[in-house]
Design a protein around this motif. Structure first.
Motif, PDB file in Angstrom:
ATOM      1  N   ALA A  52      32.461  35.742  40.117  1.00  0.00           N
ATOM      2  CA  ALA A  52      32.899  35.885  41.509  1.00  0.00           C
ATOM      3  C   ALA A  52      31.942  36.763  42.296  1.00  0.00           C
ATOM      4  N   ASN A  53      31.480  37.850  41.682  1.00  0.00           N
ATOM      5  CA  ASN A  53      30.530  38.740  42.353  1.00  0.00           C
ATOM      6  C   ASN A  53      29.244  38.010  42.686  1.00  0.00           C
ATOM      7  N   ARG A  54      28.679  37.323  41.706  1.00  0.00           N
ATOM      8  CA  ARG A  54      27.379  36.681  41.912  1.00  0.00           C
ATOM      9  C   ARG A  54      27.470  35.510  42.887  1.00  0.00           C
ATOM     10  N   LEU A  55      28.540  34.725  42.807  1.00  0.00           N
ATOM     11  CA  LEU A  55      28.678  33.600  43.725  1.00  0.00           C
ATOM     12  C   LEU A  55      28.797  34.059  45.168  1.00  0.00           C
ATOM     13  N   THR A  56      29.531  35.140  45.408  1.00  0.00           N
ATOM     14  CA  THR A  56      29.778  35.586  46.787  1.00  0.00           C
ATOM     15  C   THR A  56      28.631  36.416  47.354  1.00  0.00           C
ATOM     16  N   GLU A  57      27.564  36.586  46.582  1.00  0.00           N
ATOM     17  CA  GLU A  57      26.344  37.141  47.190  1.00  0.00           C
ATOM     18  C   GLU A  57      25.818  36.192  48.269  1.00  0.00           C
ATOM     19  N   ASP A  58      26.140  34.916  48.119  1.00  0.00           N
ATOM     20  CA  ASP A  58      25.889  33.930  49.172  1.00  0.00           C
ATOM     21  C   ASP A  58      27.090  33.958  50.105  1.00  0.00           C
ATOM     22  N   ARG A  59      26.923  34.500  51.299  1.00  0.00           N
ATOM     23  CA  ARG A  59      28.055  34.706  52.199  1.00  0.00           C
ATOM     24  C   ARG A  59      28.642  33.403  52.743  1.00  0.00           C
ATOM     25  N   SER A  60      27.965  32.276  52.502  1.00  0.00           N
ATOM     26  CA  SER A  60      28.514  30.998  52.959  1.00  0.00           C
ATOM     27  C   SER A  60      29.468  30.387  51.941  1.00  0.00           C
ATOM     28  N   VAL A  61      29.588  31.011  50.760  1.00  0.00           N
ATOM     29  CA  VAL A  61      30.419  30.494  49.677  1.00  0.00           C
ATOM     30  C   VAL A  61      31.735  31.263  49.624  1.00  0.00           C
ATOM     31  N   THR A  62      32.842  30.549  49.539  1.00  0.00           N
ATOM     32  CA  THR A  62      34.143  31.208  49.404  1.00  0.00           C
ATOM     33  C   THR A  62      34.636  31.100  47.965  1.00  0.00           C
ATOM     34  N   VAL A  63      35.199  32.199  47.455  1.00  0.00           N
ATOM     35  CA  VAL A  63      35.656  32.270  46.072  1.00  0.00           C
ATOM     36  C   VAL A  63      37.043  32.910  46.038  1.00  0.00           C
ATOM     37  N   LEU A  64      37.939  32.294  45.281  1.00  0.00           N
ATOM     38  CA  LEU A  64      39.255  32.866  45.019  1.00  0.00           C
ATOM     39  C   LEU A  64      39.361  33.179  43.530  1.00  0.00           C
ATOM     40  N   VAL A  65      39.695  34.423  43.203  1.00  0.00           N
ATOM     41  CA  VAL A  65      39.966  34.825  41.823  1.00  0.00           C
ATOM     42  C   VAL A  65      41.471  34.990  41.666  1.00  0.00           C
ATOM     43  N   LEU A  66      42.036  34.310  40.689  1.00  0.00           N
ATOM     44  CA  LEU A  66      43.464  34.403  40.399  1.00  0.00           C
ATOM     45  C   LEU A  66      43.654  35.114  39.069  1.00  0.00           C
ATOM     46  N   GLU A  67      44.330  36.253  39.094  1.00  0.00           N
ATOM     47  CA  GLU A  67      44.556  37.070  37.895  1.00  0.00           C
ATOM     48  C   GLU A  67      46.052  37.259  37.699  1.00  0.00           C
ATOM     49  N   ALA A  68      46.517  36.978  36.485  1.00  0.00           N
ATOM     50  CA  ALA A  68      47.950  37.081  36.197  1.00  0.00           C
ATOM     51  C   ALA A  68      48.431  38.524  36.157  1.00  0.00           C
ATOM     52  N   GLY A  69      47.545  39.448  35.805  1.00  0.00           N
ATOM     53  CA  GLY A  69      47.941  40.844  35.691  1.00  0.00           C
ATOM     54  C   GLY A  69      47.850  41.599  37.002  1.00  0.00           C
ATOM     55  N   LYS A  70      48.178  42.875  36.908  1.00  0.00           N
ATOM     56  CA  LYS A  70      48.184  43.729  38.093  1.00  0.00           C
ATOM     57  C   LYS A  70      46.808  44.341  38.334  1.00  0.00           C
ATOM     58  N   LEU A  71      46.657  44.914  39.499  1.00  0.00           N
ATOM     59  CA  LEU A  71      45.519  45.771  39.785  1.00  0.00           C
ATOM     60  C   LEU A  71      45.835  47.129  39.185  1.00  0.00           C
ATOM     61  N   ASP A  72      44.980  47.611  38.302  1.00  0.00           N
ATOM     62  CA  ASP A  72      45.328  48.818  37.547  1.00  0.00           C
ATOM     63  C   ASP A  72      45.071  50.091  38.344  1.00  0.00           C
ATOM     64  N   PHE A  73      45.893  51.084  38.048  1.00  0.00           N
ATOM     65  CA  PHE A  73      45.675  52.452  38.503  1.00  0.00           C
ATOM     66  C   PHE A  73      45.673  53.291  37.234  1.00  0.00           C
ATOM     67  N   PRO A  74      44.536  53.282  36.511  1.00  0.00           N
ATOM     68  CA  PRO A  74      44.535  53.744  35.119  1.00  0.00           C
ATOM     69  C   PRO A  74      44.819  55.221  34.944  1.00  0.00           C
ATOM     70  N   ALA A  75      45.545  55.502  33.873  1.00  0.00           N
ATOM     71  CA  ALA A  75      45.834  56.874  33.484  1.00  0.00           C
ATOM     72  C   ALA A  75      44.685  57.416  32.658  1.00  0.00           C
ATOM     73  N   ASN A  76      44.767  58.693  32.310  1.00  0.00           N
ATOM     74  CA  ASN A  76      43.720  59.315  31.508  1.00  0.00           C
ATOM     75  C   ASN A  76      43.538  58.611  30.163  1.00  0.00           C
ATOM     76  N   SER A  77      44.621  58.058  29.615  1.00  0.00           N
ATOM     77  CA  SER A  77      44.526  57.402  28.312  1.00  0.00           C
ATOM     78  C   SER A  77      43.660  56.154  28.359  1.00  0.00           C
TER      79      SER A  77
END
Length: 603
Positions: A52-77
């Motif tokens: 997704a990062n490399r494809l969207t270096e071309d600003r004319s390309v649209t990319v959707l990433v679908l992730e089943a999990g959450k956006l993490d807010f990681p703890a110290n562990s």
């Protein structure tokens, strides 16, 4: 739930002031998502975020990433290297286990898989090692991937000269990157060097740089961690956070893809097109259309499952599930490999040696203060920094008889019954390659890990055993809470008996190694006998979290699933970009290889 999610989004926006609709929130995704994208990426782990990062270096390309999990807010562990392995949020794991392992003790084995933005790089143990120069697929071995290993990393060898001398660290910067997204370095604290001394006395060479092409030896391994903060570096921090301002990159978390929509040249599903008569075309997922490609990056366990429920896989399996066969592809979900690991195998008993197990009481407070104040001290050290990859020849004088025992078996003797002829043919070629690899003295056969808490673990780097992954329902992904129940994972650990052959050694006497209970009571004054050791292996065997091979990049006639462009056979625009495409599990920790694979496919 939406209030909590809104709070997370508010915090995210304060962290990243220019979000430009990058994150499509679960509470309002239907109002934010576009009707179509050039590329849809399924899975927000290493493969998905790099692509997704490399494809969207071309600003004319649209990319959707679908992730089943959450956006993490990681703890110290999760973020503090010295605390990695002490647990994580259960929500970050798919909570999948194997079926009972008949060639061990019939127990099920947990198989942690990242269920979070960043995938397995949020959960792994941080060591980064590359496969060695010996490889099978032209263009995809060490030499072919070297430019992409380098492209992915910013490597910094920031260590005291005495430490580099004592631990034999001499980085070859000609094979390392200095301007990539992923930070790689050594920790500012290392535990005992007795392990290196012990294996050296056994004739195992000490390696200056484990990532320079030769992996047979003992070494200190670098880790994916920030040089400045000495904290975890993962695929999210490396490839997503830096792309936060790109309006052409959308990421939707907590979105489980139920199936890939496939038809003939973008038409509705249900048209019966022969495998090689007309290529099938992926035209979207659920209610979102795809113009160019669907890129599957859900990992070696879930990518083949998603292919199966989408109609791509062994026809017999799909018909059992009442799934319309879009592409009869026998290799999907076959060829499952993993580094089987016995942990812990031995405990240190020399009380004069300081380990992470000694960090308690007043020492704990001192170590914590040192880490958060100066980013130094024992908490900068991951669980694993010291490893050895001894060759089979260096482990035992019986190495040739072990290889002969494997070669004398027929290809199907240790495979699941009823295999398709292409799978048998492919496995036979794999087996011949493995016998060659293990015959060489510059290829590691086992990994022996000396961890920070005072135990030694052993894993098999070149397993001959093969397992399977299959869906048990056509609606596996209807609810993310029930996925584990509808997935059958059978690594078939030690179905090839030589994988569990015990190679005993008298190494590392200064550590006074002692096997774990109850085998310590059986040991007596001498080394454990082979029967007792085999029992210990079968009861303590676990995964090293390196599943591979289930969507292999091999010729179709050898049971392959994707071609060298990682396009699924029988399709025009469906790729797989994750560890499943590796036909043989590499003799290394796999994360570096997956970063490089994703970088290469984006060329």
């Amino acid at each position: 739930m939406c209030f909590v999610a809104f709070l997370h989004l508010f915090i995210l926006c304060t962290l990243f002031p220019v979000a430009e609709c990058l994150f499509l929130h679960p509470c309002n995704i239907s109002d934010s998502i576009l009707p179509s994208y050039d590329y849809i990426v399924v899975g927000g782990g290493v493969g998905g975020l790099v692509v997704a990062n490399r494809l969207t270096e071309d600003r004319s390309v649209t990319v959707l990433v679908l992730e089943a999990g959450k956006l993490d807010f990681p703890a110290n562990s999760v973020t503090v290297p010295g605390l990695v392995g002490h647990g994580w949020d259960p929500a970050y794991d798919w909570n999948i286990s194997t079926i009972p392992q008949e060639f061990l003790d019939n127990s099920t084995i947990p198989l942690p898989l990242g269920h979070v933005v960043g995938g397995g790089t949020i959960l792994n143990g941080l060591p980064t090692t590359r496969p060695g120069r010996r490889s099978a697929n032209p263009g995809w071995g060490w030499r072919g991937l070297l430019p992409y290993f380098m492209k992915s990393e910013t490597f910094v060898a920031d260590m005291d000269s005495k430490v580099t001398r004592d631990f034999n660290i001499q980085t070859d910067m000609s094979v390392h990157g200095t301007n990539g997204p992923l930070e790689v370095t050594y920790p500012r604290f290392l535990y005992i060097s007795n392990f290196l001394q012990g294996v050296s006395e056994l004739g195992v060479p000490l390696l200056n740089d484990p990532n320079a092409g030769v992996m047979a030896g003992a070494m200190i391994v670098p880790s994916t961690m920030s040089v400045q903060s000495q904290s975890r570096a993962d695929s999210r921090t490396a490839y997503l956070d830096g792309a936060i301002s790109r309006p052409n990159l959308h990421l939707a978390s907590e979105q489980t893809v139920t199936r890939i929509l496939i038809g003939a040249n973008g038409s509705a599903p249900g048209i019966n097109v022969p495998l090689f008569g007309e290529l099938r075309r992926a035209y979207g997922v659920q209610s979102v259309n795809c113009i160019m490609e669907v890129i599957l990056a859900a990992g070696a366990i879930l990518s083949p499952i998603l292919l199966q429920v989408s109609g791509i896989g062994p026809a017999l399996v799909l018909k059992e599930l009442n799934i319309s066969v879009q592409v009869d592809l026998p290799g999907v979900g076959q060829n499952l490999q993993d580094h089987a690991m016995v942990q812990p195998f031995y405990n240190y008993t020399n009380t004069c040696l300081f380990s992470a197990a000694d960090i308690a009481g007043a020492i704990l407070q001192e170590v914590e203060d040192e880490y958060f104040t100066n980013h130094t001290g024992p908490w900068t050290a991951p669980l694993i920094s010291t490893t050895a990859f001894p060759s089979l020849r260096s482990l035992t004088a019986n190495w040739s008889s072990i290889l002969q025992s494997v070669s004398s078996c027929s290809a199907e003797q240790h495979l699941p019954p009823g295999q398709h002829p292409t799978i048998l043919k492919g496995y036979d070629q794999q087996r011949q390659l493995l016998l060659q690899f293990l015959n060489w003295d510059d290829v590691g056969a086992l990994e022996v890990m000396a961890d920070s808490i005072g135990t030694l673990s052993v894993s098999n780097l070149h397993p001959f055993s093969r397992g399977t992954v299959r869906a048990l329902s056509a609606d596996v992904f209807a609810s993310s809470d029930t996925v584990a129940a509808d997935v059958e994972v059978d690594p078939r650990y030690c179905s090839q008996p030589e994988d569990c052959t015990i190679l005993n050694t008298t190494a590392m006497q200064q550590l006074m190694p002692k096997p774990p209970a109850p085998w310590d009571k059986m040991a007596g004054p001498g080394p454990l006998n082979e029967t007792v050791l085999l029992d210990a292996v079968q009861r303590n065997l676990r995964t090293e979290f390196h599943p591979c091979g289930t969507t292999s990049m091999m010729p179709f006639e050898l049971g392959g699933v994707v071609n060298p462009r990682l396009v699924v056979y029988g399709t025009a625009n469906l790729r797989v970009v994750d560890g499943g495409i590796m036909p043989l599990v590499p003799a290394a920790h796999v994360q570096a290889a997956v970063y490089a694979i994703a970088e290469k496919v984006c060329l």
